[in-house]
Scaffold this motif. Structure first.
Motif, mmCIF file in Angstrom:
data_model
loop_
_atom_site.group_PDB
_atom_site.id
_atom_site.type_symbol
_atom_site.label_atom_id
_atom_site.label_comp_id
_atom_site.label_asym_id
_atom_site.label_seq_id
_atom_site.Cartn_x
_atom_site.Cartn_y
_atom_site.Cartn_z
ATOM 1 N N ALA A 8 -47.400 -77.218 25.491
ATOM 2 C CA ALA A 8 -48.376 -77.376 24.405
ATOM 3 C C ALA A 8 -47.803 -77.073 23.030
ATOM 4 O O ALA A 8 -48.326 -77.561 22.026
ATOM 5 C CB ALA A 8 -49.594 -76.482 24.660
ATOM 6 N N LEU A 9 -46.717 -76.274 22.984
ATOM 7 C CA LEU A 9 -46.262 -75.810 21.671
ATOM 8 C C LEU A 9 -44.790 -76.072 21.390
ATOM 9 O O LEU A 9 -44.232 -75.572 20.419
ATOM 10 C CB LEU A 9 -46.586 -74.320 21.522
ATOM 11 N N GLY A 10 -44.144 -76.866 22.233
ATOM 12 C CA GLY A 10 -42.851 -77.446 21.897
ATOM 13 C C GLY A 10 -41.596 -76.641 22.101
ATOM 14 O O GLY A 10 -40.530 -77.060 21.650
ATOM 15 N N THR A 11 -41.640 -75.493 22.787
ATOM 16 C CA THR A 11 -40.384 -74.775 22.980
ATOM 17 C C THR A 11 -39.524 -75.486 24.013
ATOM 18 O O THR A 11 -40.020 -76.203 24.886
ATOM 19 C CB THR A 11 -40.601 -73.298 23.385
ATOM 20 N N ARG A 12 -38.216 -75.309 23.883
ATOM 21 C CA ARG A 12 -37.271 -75.974 24.775
ATOM 22 C C ARG A 12 -36.268 -75.004 25.388
ATOM 23 O O ARG A 12 -35.651 -75.312 26.393
ATOM 24 C CB ARG A 12 -36.489 -77.074 24.010
ATOM 25 N N SER A 13 -36.071 -73.847 24.773
ATOM 26 C CA SER A 13 -35.104 -72.857 25.246
ATOM 27 C C SER A 13 -35.825 -71.586 25.668
ATOM 28 O O SER A 13 -36.881 -71.256 25.128
ATOM 29 C CB SER A 13 -34.102 -72.516 24.136
ATOM 30 N N VAL A 14 -35.208 -70.871 26.627
ATOM 31 C CA VAL A 14 -35.757 -69.601 27.092
ATOM 32 C C VAL A 14 -34.627 -68.577 27.112
ATOM 33 O O VAL A 14 -33.577 -68.806 27.723
ATOM 34 C CB VAL A 14 -36.371 -69.707 28.502
ATOM 35 N N ALA A 15 -34.855 -67.443 26.444
ATOM 36 C CA ALA A 15 -33.923 -66.318 26.484
ATOM 37 C C ALA A 15 -34.626 -65.162 27.194
ATOM 38 O O ALA A 15 -35.735 -64.777 26.815
ATOM 39 C CB ALA A 15 -33.518 -65.900 25.077
ATOM 40 N N LEU A 16 -33.998 -64.660 28.246
ATOM 41 C CA LEU A 16 -34.542 -63.547 29.027
ATOM 42 C C LEU A 16 -33.763 -62.284 28.681
ATOM 43 O O LEU A 16 -32.531 -62.291 28.756
ATOM 44 C CB LEU A 16 -34.426 -63.840 30.515
ATOM 45 N N ILE A 17 -34.465 -61.228 28.300
ATOM 46 C CA ILE A 17 -33.774 -60.013 27.868
ATOM 47 C C ILE A 17 -34.322 -58.791 28.602
ATOM 48 O O ILE A 17 -35.461 -58.383 28.396
ATOM 49 C CB ILE A 17 -33.893 -59.824 26.346
ATOM 50 N N HIS A 18 -33.474 -58.243 29.480
ATOM 51 C CA HIS A 18 -33.732 -56.940 30.101
ATOM 52 C C HIS A 18 -32.931 -55.921 29.281
ATOM 53 O O HIS A 18 -32.287 -56.287 28.294
ATOM 54 C CB HIS A 18 -33.257 -56.944 31.548
ATOM 55 N N HIS A 19 -32.916 -54.666 29.696
ATOM 56 C CA HIS A 19 -32.161 -53.667 28.926
ATOM 57 C C HIS A 19 -31.698 -52.514 29.803
ATOM 58 O O HIS A 19 -32.201 -52.318 30.916
ATOM 59 C CB HIS A 19 -33.008 -53.136 27.762
ATOM 60 N N THR A 20 -30.741 -51.777 29.279
ATOM 61 C CA THR A 20 -30.251 -50.591 29.974
ATOM 62 C C THR A 20 -31.329 -49.513 29.949
ATOM 63 O O THR A 20 -32.183 -49.490 29.055
ATOM 64 C CB THR A 20 -28.969 -50.060 29.311
ATOM 65 N N GLY A 21 -31.293 -48.645 30.937
ATOM 66 C CA GLY A 21 -32.219 -47.522 30.975
ATOM 67 C C GLY A 21 -33.676 -47.907 31.099
ATOM 68 O O GLY A 21 -34.552 -47.232 30.566
ATOM 69 N N CYS A 22 -33.963 -48.976 31.817
ATOM 70 C CA CYS A 22 -35.341 -49.462 31.953
ATOM 71 C C CYS A 22 -36.144 -48.556 32.892
ATOM 72 O O CYS A 22 -35.653 -48.140 33.940
ATOM 73 C CB CYS A 22 -35.344 -50.890 32.494
ATOM 74 N N GLY A 23 -37.383 -48.304 32.521
ATOM 75 C CA GLY A 23 -38.267 -47.490 33.341
ATOM 76 C C GLY A 23 -38.541 -48.079 34.711
ATOM 77 O O GLY A 23 -38.815 -47.340 35.663
ATOM 78 N N LEU A 24 -38.469 -49.409 34.837
ATOM 79 C CA LEU A 24 -38.708 -50.018 36.155
ATOM 80 C C LEU A 24 -37.610 -49.666 37.150
ATOM 81 O O LEU A 24 -37.806 -49.801 38.357
ATOM 82 C CB LEU A 24 -38.839 -51.540 36.042
ATOM 83 N N GLN A 25 -36.465 -49.207 36.645
ATOM 84 C CA GLN A 25 -35.390 -48.803 37.549
ATOM 85 C C GLN A 25 -35.695 -47.456 38.207
ATOM 86 O O GLN A 25 -35.004 -47.074 39.140
ATOM 87 C CB GLN A 25 -34.065 -48.735 36.787
ATOM 88 N N THR A 26 -36.717 -46.755 37.732
ATOM 89 C CA THR A 26 -37.071 -45.451 38.301
ATOM 90 C C THR A 26 -38.290 -45.538 39.214
ATOM 91 O O THR A 26 -38.688 -44.531 39.800
ATOM 92 C CB THR A 26 -37.369 -44.429 37.186
ATOM 93 N N LEU A 27 -38.890 -46.709 39.322
ATOM 94 C CA LEU A 27 -40.075 -46.892 40.162
ATOM 95 C C LEU A 27 -39.724 -47.653 41.430
ATOM 96 O O LEU A 27 -38.662 -48.268 41.522
ATOM 97 C CB LEU A 27 -41.146 -47.683 39.401
ATOM 98 N N THR A 28 -40.661 -47.615 42.371
ATOM 99 C CA THR A 28 -40.579 -48.447 43.572
ATOM 100 C C THR A 28 -41.953 -49.062 43.781
ATOM 101 O O THR A 28 -42.909 -48.729 43.074
ATOM 102 C CB THR A 28 -40.195 -47.624 44.827
#
Length: 173
Positions: free
Chosen positions: A86-106
């Motif tokens: 609907a809004l014309g984007t063509r590229s996708v950038a995915l950005i995770h990071h160091t020290g993410c809180g999800l790395q401490t959960l299960t």
């Protein structure tokens, strides 16, 4: 006669006051909803990531989709589909990071919530231990979605919260 103690200002009160100051000097930039650079950035909601500054972006350049971990969920695919179709984007950038809180959960987090509130969440935690592998999984989810017509330019990165640098992840490693 009842007297009540004055209400203590909340963080939200501070945000609303800041908005008043912003609105007082605001001028309509006169732009539409289509991002100028035709890119959507999917990133973690972590407060240490200032995406516009880190990526040299200006207002109107991109769509920004943020969630816990920056993982590609059904709702992320929904947002990307609207962004592309609907809004014309063509590229996708995915950005995770160091020290993410999800790395401490299960996924036990869901079970603990169920015990506490009496209802199991319908969503998955999407916890991970290997940030690089989770970026690869997110790239794969975008590239294989039948709803996304533009999957040629999908790239994944890990942002280092101590240096500010992006490290690109090879999808085939």
């Amino acid at each position: 006669m009842s007297t009540s103690a004055p209400r203590t200002a909340t963080v939200t009160d501070r945000l609303v006051e800041a908005n008043r100051a912003y609105a007082a000097r605001f001028t309509d930039p006169g732009m539409g909803a289509r991002p100028v650079l035709r890119v959507a950035v999917v990133a973690c909601m972590d407060a240490r990531l200032d995406l516009h500054a880190a990526l040299g972006l200006e207002l109107g350049d991109c769509h920004t989709i943020r969630n816990a971990g920056g993982v590609v969920t059904d709702d992320t695919i929904r947002s990307l589909t609207i962004s592309q179709r609907a809004l014309g984007t063509r590229s996708v950038a995915l950005i995770h990071h160091t020290g993410c809180g999800l790395q401490t959960l299960t996924e036990d987090f869901r079970h603990e919530l169920e015990l506490e509130v009496g209802q199991r969440p319908a969503w998955a935690v999407e916890a991970f231990t290997d940030v690089d592998q989770d970026v690869r999984q997110s790239m794969q989810r975008v590239r294989t979605s039948p709803f996304l017509p533009h999957t040629d330019d999908v790239r994944g990165f890990v942002f280092d919260v101590t240096t500010g640098l992006l490290r690109e992840i090879d999808p085939n490693s």
